[in-house]
Design a protein around this motif. Sequence first.
Motif, PDB file in Angstrom:
ATOM      1  N   TYR A 151       7.096   6.311  -7.564  1.00 22.86           N
ATOM      2  CA  TYR A 151       6.727   4.911  -7.371  1.00 22.86           C
ATOM      3  C   TYR A 151       7.884   4.106  -6.782  1.00 22.86           C
ATOM      4  N   PHE A 152       9.089   4.374  -7.208  1.00 16.68           N
ATOM      5  CA  PHE A 152      10.234   3.639  -6.671  1.00 16.68           C
ATOM      6  C   PHE A 152      10.422   3.921  -5.186  1.00 16.68           C
ATOM      7  N   ILE A 153      10.385   5.194  -4.811  1.00 13.24           N
ATOM      8  CA  ILE A 153      10.621   5.584  -3.421  1.00 13.24           C
ATOM      9  C   ILE A 153       9.490   5.109  -2.505  1.00 13.24           C
ATOM     10  N   ARG A 186      -1.902   0.900  -5.153  1.00 13.19           N
ATOM     11  CA  ARG A 186      -2.957   0.798  -6.183  1.00 13.19           C
ATOM     12  C   ARG A 186      -2.380   0.341  -7.520  1.00 13.19           C
ATOM     13  N   ILE A 187      -1.250   0.917  -7.924  1.00 13.72           N
ATOM     14  CA  ILE A 187      -0.690   0.560  -9.225  1.00 13.72           C
ATOM     15  C   ILE A 187      -0.199  -0.886  -9.216  1.00 13.72           C
ATOM     16  N   VAL A 188       0.346  -1.343  -8.103  1.00  9.99           N
ATOM     17  CA  VAL A 188       0.789  -2.740  -8.008  1.00  9.99           C
ATOM     18  C   VAL A 188      -0.423  -3.668  -8.047  1.00  9.99           C
ATOM     19  N   ASP A 189      -1.442  -3.372  -7.262  1.00  5.98           N
ATOM     20  CA  ASP A 189      -2.659  -4.194  -7.278  1.00  5.98           C
ATOM     21  C   ASP A 189      -3.233  -4.279  -8.689  1.00  5.98           C
ATOM     22  N   ASP A 203       5.128 -11.346  -7.063  1.00 11.30           N
ATOM     23  CA  ASP A 203       6.292 -11.237  -7.949  1.00 11.30           C
ATOM     24  C   ASP A 203       6.475  -9.801  -8.428  1.00 11.30           C
ATOM     25  N   LEU A 204       5.374  -9.126  -8.640  1.00 10.47           N
ATOM     26  CA  LEU A 204       5.415  -7.735  -9.093  1.00 10.47           C
ATOM     27  C   LEU A 204       6.066  -6.844  -8.037  1.00 10.47           C
ATOM     28  N   ILE A 205       5.833  -7.136  -6.779  1.00 10.32           N
ATOM     29  CA  ILE A 205       6.425  -6.351  -5.697  1.00 10.32           C
ATOM     30  C   ILE A 205       7.945  -6.400  -5.771  1.00 10.32           C
ATOM     31  N   ARG A 206       8.476  -7.539  -6.185  1.00  7.34           N
ATOM     32  CA  ARG A 206       9.927  -7.712  -6.215  1.00  7.34           C
ATOM     33  C   ARG A 206      10.624  -7.005  -7.370  1.00  7.34           C
ATOM     34  N   ILE A 207       9.875  -6.503  -8.333  1.00  8.92           N
ATOM     35  CA  ILE A 207      10.539  -5.849  -9.467  1.00  8.92           C
ATOM     36  C   ILE A 207      10.479  -4.326  -9.358  1.00  8.92           C
TER      37      ILE A 207
END
Length: 191
Positions: A78-80, A90-93, A39-43
């Motif tokens: 991070y967006f790009i 790493r930040i998403v994990d 879910d985090l990947i989608r935001i």
Amino acid sequence: MVQLQLLPVGALLMFAIEFYHTLAHFMILSGMRMLPRKDLIRIRYYFLVDTFSVMASTALTGRFIWLTCLQVVQHLFYFITWEQSYMAKRIVDWSSLDWFKLKGKGGLIVSRMLSQMDSFLSTMFDMTVHMCMMYAIASAYLDVTGVLVAVLVTQAALYIVIFNPKFAWSHPDSMPAWVQRRIGTLALQYD
């Protein structure tokens, strides 16, 4: 004349938005409320919303321009590079519920801080930028009543989004079964 009447309302809303971002980052940092990785990947677009709020606050107050520039660079990176670069993965994990499920809990803030100091410091920097924007807005435009109204608006927004049982935001120790089923694997291998 109309601008003078709209300015306090706009300042109040910008303060509420900055406070919301501050609390959201704190909840992720502390492990109080997090999302499953999928879910985090989608935001991904949240990084743009976060950046635009800081840019709007800086435009409103004219303060902390250098912090805004650093924050814009950080968030655009991070967006790009979302789900492409090592640092973004790493930040998403690290920000996901999957981290706790797969890496163990052991003292939420301290263990997470020590495990990925760069992610911890990056999140702390972002929180600090939002707090500086809150200070700049409040000191320039709001009285105590305005700040209290903004806090109530923020509280309502937190209940609508982060504490809404229909969304997957959860605490690592109290995930509903449907959220637990959303837990998967981390993108990277860790020691």
